[in-house]
Scaffold this motif. Structure first.
Motif, PDB file in Angstrom:
ATOM      1  N   LYS A  11       0.835  -1.203   0.000  1.00 37.89           N
ATOM      2  CA  LYS A  11       0.000   0.000   0.000  1.00 37.89           C
ATOM      3  C   LYS A  11       0.864   1.246   0.000  1.00 37.89           C
ATOM      4  O   LYS A  11       0.578   2.212  -0.711  1.00 37.89           O
ATOM      5  CB  LYS A  11      -0.943   0.012   1.210  1.00 37.89           C
ATOM      6  N   ASP A  15       0.864   3.970  -2.921  1.00 36.60           N
ATOM      7  CA  ASP A  15       0.641   5.390  -2.637  1.00 36.60           C
ATOM      8  C   ASP A  15       1.795   6.240  -3.161  1.00 36.60           C
ATOM      9  O   ASP A  15       1.584   7.308  -3.732  1.00 36.60           O
ATOM     10  CB  ASP A  15       0.481   5.620  -1.133  1.00 36.60           C
ATOM     11  N   VAL A  49      -6.682   7.495  -2.491  1.00 35.16           N
ATOM     12  CA  VAL A  49      -5.288   7.832  -2.164  1.00 35.16           C
ATOM     13  C   VAL A  49      -5.043   9.320  -2.374  1.00 35.16           C
ATOM     14  O   VAL A  49      -4.444   9.993  -1.530  1.00 35.16           O
ATOM     15  CB  VAL A  49      -4.306   6.981  -3.005  1.00 35.16           C
ATOM     16  N   TYR A  53      -4.052  12.212   0.705  1.00 38.63           N
ATOM     17  CA  TYR A  53      -2.867  13.054   0.761  1.00 38.63           C
ATOM     18  C   TYR A  53      -3.091  14.473   0.245  1.00 38.63           C
ATOM     19  O   TYR A  53      -2.179  15.278   0.236  1.00 38.63           O
ATOM     20  CB  TYR A  53      -1.727  12.393  -0.029  1.00 38.63           C
TER      21      TYR A  53
END
Length: 58
Positions: A11, A15, A49, A53
């Motif tokens: 993951k 990312d 994702v 962020y």
């Protein structure tokens, strides 16, 4: 690329690769275009994702 269910290492890698694509294209591409460039991941995952962020297209 092996898919390990629930693995944080993959993951993190995913990312980071999505972030690299966003940076490479200067945050001009949305989640649909990034998903098209990053094969093997559905649009929904890329969208989550990018939201996590704060990587928005400008």
């Amino acid at each position: 690329m092996e898919k390990e269910c629930g693995s944080t290492h993959t993951k993190k890698n995913r990312d980071q690769q999505i972030g690299d694509l966003c940076k490479q294209h200067k945050f001009r591409y949305g989640y649909r275009k990034i998903a098209a460039l990053y094969t093997g991941v559905c649009e929904k995952t890329v969208q989550r994702v990018m939201q996590k962020y704060g990587w928005q297209c400008r």
